[in-house]
Design a protein around this motif. Structure first.
Motif, PDB file in Angstrom:
ATOM      1  N   ARG A  44       0.945  -1.116  -0.054  1.00  0.00           N
ATOM      2  CA  ARG A  44       0.108  -0.127   0.052  1.00  0.00           C
ATOM      3  C   ARG A  44       0.907   1.160  -0.130  1.00  0.00           C
ATOM      4  NH1 ARG A  44      -4.859  -0.771   4.309  1.00  0.00           N
ATOM      5  NH2 ARG A  44      -5.614  -2.814   3.937  1.00  0.00           N
ATOM      6  N   GLY A  45       2.000   1.068   0.429  1.00  0.00           N
ATOM      7  CA  GLY A  45       3.111   2.270   0.376  1.00  0.00           C
ATOM      8  C   GLY A  45       3.116   2.708   1.899  1.00  0.00           C
ATOM      9  N   TYR A  46       2.703   1.944   2.847  1.00  0.00           N
ATOM     10  CA  TYR A  46       2.826   1.998   4.043  1.00  0.00           C
ATOM     11  C   TYR A  46       2.631   0.506   4.855  1.00  0.00           C
ATOM     12  CZ  TYR A  46      -2.395   2.270   4.262  1.00  0.00           C
ATOM     13  OH  TYR A  46      -3.767   2.029   4.136  1.00  0.00           O
ATOM     14  N   ASP A  47       3.109   0.440   6.129  1.00  0.00           N
ATOM     15  CA  ASP A  47       3.137  -0.998   6.736  1.00  0.00           C
ATOM     16  C   ASP A  47       1.941  -1.099   7.544  1.00  0.00           C
ATOM     17  OD1 ASP A  47       5.360  -1.844   5.549  1.00  0.00           O
ATOM     18  OD2 ASP A  47       6.538  -0.324   6.587  1.00  0.00           O
ATOM     19  N   ILE A  48       1.554  -0.114   8.336  1.00  0.00           N
ATOM     20  CA  ILE A  48       0.823  -0.130   9.536  1.00  0.00           C
ATOM     21  C   ILE A  48      -0.525   0.675   9.379  1.00  0.00           C
ATOM     22  CG2 ILE A  48       0.071  -0.273  12.033  1.00  0.00           C
ATOM     23  CD1 ILE A  48       3.260  -0.604  12.400  1.00  0.00           C
ATOM     24  N   ASP A  49      -1.837   0.150   9.415  1.00  0.00           N
ATOM     25  CA  ASP A  49      -3.128   0.957   9.486  1.00  0.00           C
ATOM     26  C   ASP A  49      -3.687   1.082  11.051  1.00  0.00           C
ATOM     27  OD1 ASP A  49      -5.278   2.030   8.766  1.00  0.00           O
ATOM     28  OD2 ASP A  49      -6.277   0.403   7.705  1.00  0.00           O
ATOM     29  N   VAL A  50      -3.452   2.506  11.370  1.00  0.00           N
ATOM     30  CA  VAL A  50      -3.698   2.485  12.780  1.00  0.00           C
ATOM     31  C   VAL A  50      -4.961   2.878  12.906  1.00  0.00           C
ATOM     32  CG1 VAL A  50      -3.048   3.854  14.690  1.00  0.00           C
ATOM     33  CG2 VAL A  50      -1.355   3.182  13.182  1.00  0.00           C
ATOM     34  N   LYS A  51      -6.047   2.103  13.535  1.00  0.00           N
ATOM     35  CA  LYS A  51      -7.326   2.597  13.576  1.00  0.00           C
ATOM     36  C   LYS A  51      -7.924   2.893  15.056  1.00  0.00           C
ATOM     37  CE  LYS A  51      -8.674  -0.304   9.505  1.00  0.00           C
ATOM     38  NZ  LYS A  51      -9.624  -1.243   9.080  1.00  0.00           N
ATOM     39  N   ASP A  52      -8.702   3.556  15.030  1.00  0.00           N
ATOM     40  CA  ASP A  52      -9.396   4.011  16.527  1.00  0.00           C
ATOM     41  C   ASP A  52     -10.373   2.945  16.664  1.00  0.00           C
ATOM     42  OD1 ASP A  52     -11.857   4.444  14.984  1.00  0.00           O
ATOM     43  OD2 ASP A  52     -11.411   6.671  15.216  1.00  0.00           O
ATOM     44  N   ALA A  53     -11.096   3.181  18.048  1.00  0.00           N
ATOM     45  CA  ALA A  53     -11.965   2.040  18.580  1.00  0.00           C
ATOM     46  C   ALA A  53     -13.326   1.859  17.677  1.00  0.00           C
ATOM     47  CB  ALA A  53     -12.461   2.557  19.874  1.00  0.00           C
ATOM     48  N   ALA A  54     -13.480   2.851  17.042  1.00  0.00           N
ATOM     49  CA  ALA A  54     -14.564   2.786  15.992  1.00  0.00           C
ATOM     50  C   ALA A  54     -14.470   2.122  14.774  1.00  0.00           C
ATOM     51  CB  ALA A  54     -15.229   4.098  15.879  1.00  0.00           C
ATOM     52  N   GLY A  55     -12.995   1.888  14.508  1.00  0.00           N
ATOM     53  CA  GLY A  55     -12.560   1.282  13.058  1.00  0.00           C
ATOM     54  C   GLY A  55     -12.446   2.102  12.196  1.00  0.00           C
ATOM     55  N   PHE A  56     -12.012   3.371  12.562  1.00  0.00           N
ATOM     56  CA  PHE A  56     -11.641   4.334  11.317  1.00  0.00           C
ATOM     57  C   PHE A  56     -10.383   4.443  11.345  1.00  0.00           C
ATOM     58  CE2 PHE A  56     -16.121   5.658  12.354  1.00  0.00           C
ATOM     59  CZ  PHE A  56     -16.738   5.701  11.208  1.00  0.00           C
ATOM     60  N   SER A  57      -9.599   4.682  10.195  1.00  0.00           N
ATOM     61  CA  SER A  57      -8.182   4.808  10.043  1.00  0.00           C
ATOM     62  C   SER A  57      -7.930   6.137  10.534  1.00  0.00           C
ATOM     63  CB  SER A  57      -7.876   4.537   8.504  1.00  0.00           C
ATOM     64  OG  SER A  57      -7.932   3.159   8.124  1.00  0.00           O
ATOM     65  N   LYS A  58      -6.774   6.295  11.518  1.00  0.00           N
ATOM     66  CA  LYS A  58      -6.437   7.507  12.118  1.00  0.00           C
ATOM     67  C   LYS A  58      -4.861   8.096  11.200  1.00  0.00           C
ATOM     68  CE  LYS A  58      -8.630   9.401  14.526  1.00  0.00           C
ATOM     69  NZ  LYS A  58      -9.523  10.223  14.126  1.00  0.00           N
ATOM     70  N   ILE A  59      -3.937   6.746  11.081  1.00  0.00           N
ATOM     71  CA  ILE A  59      -2.666   7.182  10.759  1.00  0.00           C
ATOM     72  C   ILE A  59      -2.333   5.804  10.034  1.00  0.00           C
ATOM     73  CG2 ILE A  59      -0.325   7.630  11.319  1.00  0.00           C
ATOM     74  CD1 ILE A  59      -1.227   8.244  14.229  1.00  0.00           C
TER      75      ILE A  59
END
Length: 327
Positions: free
Chosen positions: A243-258
């Protein structure tokens, strides 16, 4: 304001807020043992029973060195105007400056002290016009220490972390005058180890065996994932999905933040390879961020950069080219 705070400093503030929640200064100082709080809550330095003072550090004025990653703050005790050349200080502000000077005597020898990192509601431009510096966020942060005391200028160079590093005079002056540290002449000065006793080590790239590279990569990924888990996020390893990045950081609601691209090294100096896909993602994805883990197999240290910051702080040099037959 938050958007004037360097990304690395802001990450520390956000981490503190996630760990301890929103706190007012009264709560922070009460836990640290400050006496007579009602009379001192609006001060900028405080005494505690241990004898080690607590200093307010204005996050908007913290410098992050582009090579070492270390943070420093310049305390100008000779100044008689408000933030960076504003209006003349009133009686109360002068007293606060005198109090900081008196407490500075206790830590000039490099003794660690506690800092309260503060970002403000008003912009730096407004603060320079003598507008009240109402705080936005405050967190306890330590250790800081006085790396150097300039007797002539009555100036303390306060550095975050352990002793052993400090900015050069040229870097201090550049940051005070221009609020930047990316001047080529200054960076070149750092690279000349034979002339500067505190020079940053030169970055050298080596190509270890695949097993070692895999070990460093796994340790770096684990370090970053643990960091976001500790902050209450749900990081997902997507490194195999190109994807061009290694980690999809999500919040408690499941939304990508970083969206975090992770680079790791066994060295204590940042140095890494960035693919064309990763750099393109950095340019197009507003959530993209780079996390560099140094000393990955020892006591790992983390530096985080936005896409704009990697272009600003790092030199990009082509080490190889793909060559195809001309048609």
């Amino acid at each position: 304001m938050r958007d004037e705070v360097p990304a690395k400093v802001l990450a520390i503030i956000e981490g503190g807020l996630l760990t301890h929640g929103k706190q007012n200064i009264y709560e922070v100082l009460e836990r640290l043992g400050v006496r007579d709080l009602k009379e001192k809550v609006f001060d900028y330095v405080w005494e505690v029973p241990s004898g080690v003072p607590i200093f307010t550090i204005w996050a908007e004025f913290v410098a992050v060195h582009p090579i070492s990653g270390r943070m420093f703050y310049v305390e100008d005790l000779a100044n008689r105007t408000t933030l960076e050349g504003g209006a003349e200080m009133d009686t109360g502000q002068l007293k606060r400056t005198q109090d900081r000077r008196r407490q500075m005597e206790k830590v000039r020898d490099g003794k660690p002290f506690i800092a309260v990192l503060q970002s403000n509601v008003r912009s730096i431009d407004e603060l320079m016009r003598n507008v009240t510096a109402k705080p936005l966020d405050r967190i306890k942060d330590s250790p800081w220490h006085v790396a150097r005391w300039d007797e002539i200028r009555q100036r303390a160079i306060m550095v975050r972390g352990e002793a052993g590093w400090e900015p050069t005079d040229a870097e201090v002056e550049l940051f005070i005058n221009e609020r930047r540290l990316d001047c080529p002449e200054v960076l070149a000065e750092r690279s000349d180890a034979s002339e500067q006793k505190d020079s940053a080590p030169l970055v050298t790239f080596r190509f270890p065996d695949q097993a070692h590279r895999d070990q460093v990569e796994a340790a770096s990924m684990a370090t970053i994932i643990d960091l976001f888990v500790s902050q209450g996020f749900a990081p997902q390893d997507v490194s195999r999905e190109n994807r061009g990045y290694d980690i999809d950081v999500k919040d408690a609601a499941g939304f990508s933040k970083i969206h975090v691209e992770v680079k790791g090294t066994d060295s204590d100096t940042p140095g890494f390879f960035l693919t064309r896909n990763e750099r393109a993602c950095a340019a197009s994805d507003p959530l993209w961020e780079l996390a560099v883990v140094t000393n990955a197999l020892g006591e790992p240290q983390i530096d985080r950069y936005t896409a704009k910051e990697i272009e600003r702080y790092f030199v990009f040099e082509a080490l190889a080219w793909r060559c195809d037959l001309k048609r």
